[in-house]
Structure formats: structure tokens, C-alpha cells
Write a protein that holds these residues in place. Structure first.
Motif, PDB file in Angstrom:
ATOM      1  N   ARG A 121      64.974  26.222  25.477  1.00 41.69           N
ATOM      2  CA  ARG A 121      65.071  27.541  26.118  1.00 41.69           C
ATOM      3  C   ARG A 121      65.949  28.504  25.314  1.00 41.69           C
ATOM      4  N   LEU A 122      66.848  27.972  24.492  1.00 40.56           N
ATOM      5  CA  LEU A 122      67.747  28.807  23.696  1.00 40.56           C
ATOM      6  C   LEU A 122      67.108  29.310  22.402  1.00 40.56           C
ATOM      7  N   VAL A 123      66.049  28.673  21.980  1.00 39.25           N
ATOM      8  CA  VAL A 123      65.434  29.010  20.691  1.00 39.25           C
ATOM      9  C   VAL A 123      65.045  30.486  20.588  1.00 39.25           C
ATOM     10  N   PRO A 124      64.360  31.066  21.566  1.00 31.25           N
ATOM     11  CA  PRO A 124      64.024  32.495  21.426  1.00 31.25           C
ATOM     12  C   PRO A 124      65.249  33.396  21.243  1.00 31.25           C
ATOM     13  N   THR A 125      66.337  33.090  21.948  1.00 32.95           N
ATOM     14  CA  THR A 125      67.559  33.883  21.828  1.00 32.95           C
ATOM     15  C   THR A 125      68.160  33.731  20.433  1.00 32.95           C
ATOM     16  N   LEU A 126      68.240  32.506  19.953  1.00 32.59           N
ATOM     17  CA  LEU A 126      68.767  32.264  18.607  1.00 32.59           C
ATOM     18  C   LEU A 126      67.890  32.935  17.553  1.00 32.59           C
ATOM     19  N   PHE A 127      66.593  32.824  17.725  1.00 34.35           N
ATOM     20  CA  PHE A 127      65.646  33.428  16.790  1.00 34.35           C
ATOM     21  C   PHE A 127      65.834  34.940  16.748  1.00 34.35           C
ATOM     22  N   LYS A 128      66.003  35.543  17.909  1.00 35.34           N
ATOM     23  CA  LYS A 128      66.163  37.000  17.971  1.00 35.34           C
ATOM     24  C   LYS A 128      67.455  37.441  17.277  1.00 35.34           C
ATOM     25  N   MET A 180      65.129  19.373  19.274  1.00 37.84           N
ATOM     26  CA  MET A 180      64.380  19.965  20.383  1.00 37.84           C
ATOM     27  C   MET A 180      64.202  19.000  21.565  1.00 37.84           C
ATOM     28  N   LYS A 181      64.530  17.731  21.359  1.00 41.46           N
ATOM     29  CA  LYS A 181      64.456  16.767  22.458  1.00 41.46           C
ATOM     30  C   LYS A 181      65.666  16.844  23.379  1.00 41.46           C
TER      31      LYS A 181
END
Length: 139
Positions: A108-115, A101-102
Motif C-alpha cells: 500500500r505504501l508503494v504508490p506514495t513512495l513512487f510519487k 512486497m510480501k
């Protein structure tokens, strides 16, 4: 100890030995392995998609808890031990995620990957359905 093909139970003895000694740990593990086998047999007809949650995490934790309490360990002590054990098991993954995450902008990509991942891990194939509360991420 024979290979269980279950990391939760394979890693448990070292922590049990630290807390309760060799003899008590061996006795707890013998019971836990038995309980785990029973849970898997009782639920043999469940969909394969459940395995990530049930056979890898839920059933081993239930089996360990049952074994510990049947070996005379008070319920709250067993709960506290298993919470600490899960925390110990999560340390490496947490450290790796922290490092990843650093990377600038990656967060910013985490929500997209999570979805994209969530329906496979928690969707209808993994046991969630509209009738039972449904998947919390809908398109």
C-alpha cells in the motif's frame, strides 16, 4: 580489465564470454569501452541528473550494441543478447523486491513512495519538462 565505474559494462564480459568465447568477447568489450567513452565525451555538458539514465544504462547499452554489430553480430541477435543480459542483471533486484512486497501492508505504501521518488528521477532536473511531455506525476 580496468575498473570502468560502470556496472553495466563491468558485468558484460562474463556474459559475452559465455555466448561468444574469450577472443570475441575481448574484441567486443574493447570497442564497447571506446564507444562508451565517445558517447560520454559527446554529451559531457548534459546535467548531472541525467547520469542515472544515460551514463549508467543508455550509453553502455548503445555502446555494447554498436560494438556487437561492428564485430559482425546480426542486429537482432545483438538485441536479443542485450535484452537477456538486462534481464540477467535485474534478477537480484526483482527477487529482493518480491520478498519485500510480501511484508503485510507494504504494497500500500508503494504508490506514495513512487510519487515522492519520481520527480527526482524523472522530473525537470533529470531532463523532463512540460514542453517535452512533462513529468507524468504532477502534484
Amino acid at each position: 580489465m580496468r575498473r570502468l565505474h560502470n556496472k553495466y559494462l563491468e558485468q558484460l564480459p562474463s556474459q559475452l564470454v559465455k555466448a561468444y568465447g574469450e577472443e570475441k568477447a575481448a574484441s567486443i568489450m574493447k570497442r564497447a569501452i571506446g564507444h562508451f567513452g565517445e558517447l560520454c565525451r559527446e554529451n559531457a555538458d548534459e546535467p548531472k541528473a541525467y547520469d542515472m539514465h544515460t551514463k549508467k544504462r543508455i550509453y553502455p547499452a548503445i555502446a555494447a550494441f554498436m560494438a556487437m554489430t561492428r564485430e559482425g553480430i546480426p542486429r537482432q541477435e545483438a538485441v536479443d543478447f542485450l535484452c537477456g543480459y538486462y534481464r540477467w542483471r535485474s534478477e537480484n533486484a526483482a527477487a529482493m523486491i518480491g520478498k519485500i512486497m510480501k511484508v503485510p501492508g507494504l504494497y500500500r505504501l508503494v504508490p506514495t513512495l513512487f510519487k515522492k521518488m519520481t520527480p527526482n528521477m524523472f522530473g525537470e532536473s533529470a531532463g523532463s519538462s512540460q514542453a517535452r511531455g512533462g513529468c507524468f506525476l504532477r502534484s
